[in-house]
Design a protein around this motif. Structure first.
Motif, PDB file in Angstrom:
ATOM      1  N   UNK A 231      17.780 -12.815 -26.534  1.00 18.97           N
ATOM      2  CA  UNK A 231      17.829 -13.879 -25.530  1.00 18.97           C
ATOM      3  C   UNK A 231      16.886 -14.998 -25.963  1.00 18.97           C
ATOM      4  N   UNK A 232      17.383 -16.220 -26.178  1.00 18.11           N
ATOM      5  CA  UNK A 232      16.520 -17.330 -26.604  1.00 18.11           C
ATOM      6  C   UNK A 232      15.527 -17.704 -25.502  1.00 18.11           C
ATOM      7  N   UNK A 233      14.365 -18.265 -25.869  1.00 15.90           N
ATOM      8  CA  UNK A 233      13.315 -18.586 -24.894  1.00 15.90           C
ATOM      9  C   UNK A 233      13.783 -19.417 -23.705  1.00 15.90           C
ATOM     10  N   UNK A 234      14.635 -20.420 -23.938  1.00 15.29           N
ATOM     11  CA  UNK A 234      15.013 -21.290 -22.829  1.00 15.29           C
ATOM     12  C   UNK A 234      15.909 -20.606 -21.808  1.00 15.29           C
ATOM     13  N   UNK A 235      16.417 -19.402 -22.143  1.00 10.01           N
ATOM     14  CA  UNK A 235      17.241 -18.648 -21.185  1.00 10.01           C
ATOM     15  C   UNK A 235      16.492 -17.459 -20.589  1.00 10.01           C
ATOM     16  N   UNK A 236      15.244 -17.265 -21.000  1.00 13.77           N
ATOM     17  CA  UNK A 236      14.462 -16.131 -20.503  1.00 13.77           C
ATOM     18  C   UNK A 236      13.850 -16.461 -19.139  1.00 13.77           C
ATOM     19  N   UNK A 237      13.956 -15.504 -18.226  1.00 14.16           N
ATOM     20  CA  UNK A 237      13.282 -15.586 -16.936  1.00 14.16           C
ATOM     21  C   UNK A 237      12.481 -14.298 -16.760  1.00 14.16           C
ATOM     22  N   UNK A 238      11.154 -14.404 -16.698  1.00 18.43           N
ATOM     23  CA  UNK A 238      10.267 -13.260 -16.565  1.00 18.43           C
ATOM     24  C   UNK A 238       9.817 -13.150 -15.109  1.00 18.43           C
ATOM     25  N   UNK A 239      10.114 -12.015 -14.502  1.00 13.48           N
ATOM     26  CA  UNK A 239       9.804 -11.814 -13.089  1.00 13.48           C
ATOM     27  C   UNK A 239       8.918 -10.581 -12.951  1.00 13.48           C
ATOM     28  N   UNK A 240       7.803 -10.727 -12.233  1.00 13.47           N
ATOM     29  CA  UNK A 240       6.919  -9.599 -11.998  1.00 13.47           C
ATOM     30  C   UNK A 240       6.203  -9.780 -10.674  1.00 13.47           C
ATOM     31  N   UNK A 241       6.239  -8.753  -9.869  1.00 11.53           N
ATOM     32  CA  UNK A 241       5.597  -8.736  -8.546  1.00 11.53           C
ATOM     33  C   UNK A 241       5.943  -9.972  -7.738  1.00 11.53           C
ATOM     34  N   UNK A 242       7.244 -10.321  -7.774  1.00 13.97           N
ATOM     35  CA  UNK A 242       7.696 -11.467  -6.992  1.00 13.97           C
ATOM     36  C   UNK A 242       7.384 -12.806  -7.595  1.00 13.97           C
ATOM     37  N   UNK A 243       6.753 -12.835  -8.793  1.00  7.47           N
ATOM     38  CA  UNK A 243       6.434 -14.101  -9.446  1.00  7.47           C
ATOM     39  C   UNK A 243       7.406 -14.371 -10.581  1.00  7.47           C
ATOM     40  N   UNK A 244       7.457 -15.619 -11.002  1.00  7.83           N
ATOM     41  CA  UNK A 244       8.298 -16.008 -12.129  1.00  7.83           C
ATOM     42  C   UNK A 244       7.468 -16.852 -13.083  1.00  7.83           C
TER      43      UNK A 244
END
Length: 336
Positions: A42-55
């Protein structure tokens, strides 16, 4: 000189696969994204990192510790690989090409309907009034910016709004919708569609449950027809079901008419609808299954049946399929 920052051990999950990483706390976000691209595609511009309700949506040079990533953190990543995105674009381009052909056909002069039954003398046109000059349309299209791919989602919503068959039924029934937007699967997982205040807004789920692609276009469009019926009827009563079936039937008739070069008016009963020897093989297969299931003519009589019997059999199969699909959608819809 080696970094003296503390190492953070954390995991990143993508589509059921967990990747365990150990990085210095001052590692830039861009470095983490590059490693994730190597691991997942997955290229960086399409990555979405979600943790403990944060992005994670900070600048690329921000340290991962500044994003709130802590030792032992469990991160969920959303994103589509480059290969998958190219595949979706290829499919989308082919669908757009077909729609362009259908629109070009629709702009041709009117045709007289062909029918195996008695002539009614009715002539109908395949053209639909321009959506820009008509009040019966979607006034605004709003994708959800916090979901993985708002550009593709917007393209899907715009395609629905410009769909010649949808425009046709909106003109015929004088439907006007304020906003066409999305439903986020993770926010309302039990819903496929939602009509707010009789057409103030219609919300559709366009993503798959895991955000790894988009739902089938025709399935989304059937849900849209269902929600348009809620512009008139709120409850899932017989009045609503009649209108919902009528809208789906009119969409199918319109597309069949464009394909065959003739348009059967939906005001006619199904038994007098346009028939063409070029009916789709899919409907023929469904009609065959309907007969073999014991509700139609004996199998031995199929080859000798009349054109009228064959047409009725195909229409019965079509309506059976639409009824089943409407029941499924009904259980995944809320009107407010």
């Amino acid at each position: 000189m080696a970094s003296s920052s503390k190492s953070l051990n954390f995991s990143v999950s993508h589509r059921g696969t967990t990747h365990r990483l150990s990085l210095p706390s001052d590692t830039p976000l861009s470095s983490l994204e590059e490693q994730l691209q190597e691991l997942t595609g997955v290229p960086p511009h399409l990555q979405k990192l979600i943790f403990k309700g944060k992005k994670a949506n900070h600048e690329e040079d921000a340290a991962i510790s500044d994003l709130g990533i802590k030792d032992g953190a469990k991160i969920q990543m959303l994103g589509t690989t480059t290969q998958e995105l190219e595949g979706m674009k290829t499919v989308e381009n082919e669908q757009q090409r077909r729609e362009r052909i259908m629109r070009d056909r629709a702009m041709k002069p009117q045709y007289k309907a062909r029918s195996t039954g008695p002539s009614t003398g009715i002539v109908s046109t395949l053209s639909t009034p321009s959506s820009s000059s008509s009040p019966y349309k979607f006034q605004e299209i709003v994708p959800l910016p916090h979901l993985p791919n708002p550009e593709m989602a917007k393209a899907t919503l715009e395609r629905l709004a410009a769909d010649p068959a949808i425009r046709h039924v909106m003109q015929k029934h004088q439907f006007s919708v304020g906003v066409l937007t999305e439903l986020a699967p993770h926010e309302q997982p039990h819903l496929l569609g939602l009509n707010v205040n009789a057409g103030q807004a219609i919300k559709l789920r366009v993503y798959t449950d895991r955000y790894d692609g988009f739902r089938n276009y025709k399935e989304i469009r059937r849900v849209l027809c269902h929600e348009l019926a809620h512009n008139v009827w709120g409850d899932h009563d017989n009045n609503f079901k009649e209108l919902n079936s009528q809208l789906n039937r009119e969409v199918a008739e319109y597309e069949r008419a464009v394909t065959e070069g003739a348009h059967s008016l939906s005001g006619q009963s199904l038994s007098s609808a346009v028939y063409s020897p070029g009916s789709s093989s899919e409907l023929e297969a469904e009609a065959q299954a309907y007969v073999l299931g014991g509700s139609g003519a004996p199998v031995s009589g199929l080859q000798s049946e009349s054109a009228e019997d064959r047409r009725r059999r195909v229409l019965e199969a079509t309506m059976n399929r639409l009824r089943k699909e409407e029941e499924e959608i009904e259980h995944s819809c809320v009107y407010i």
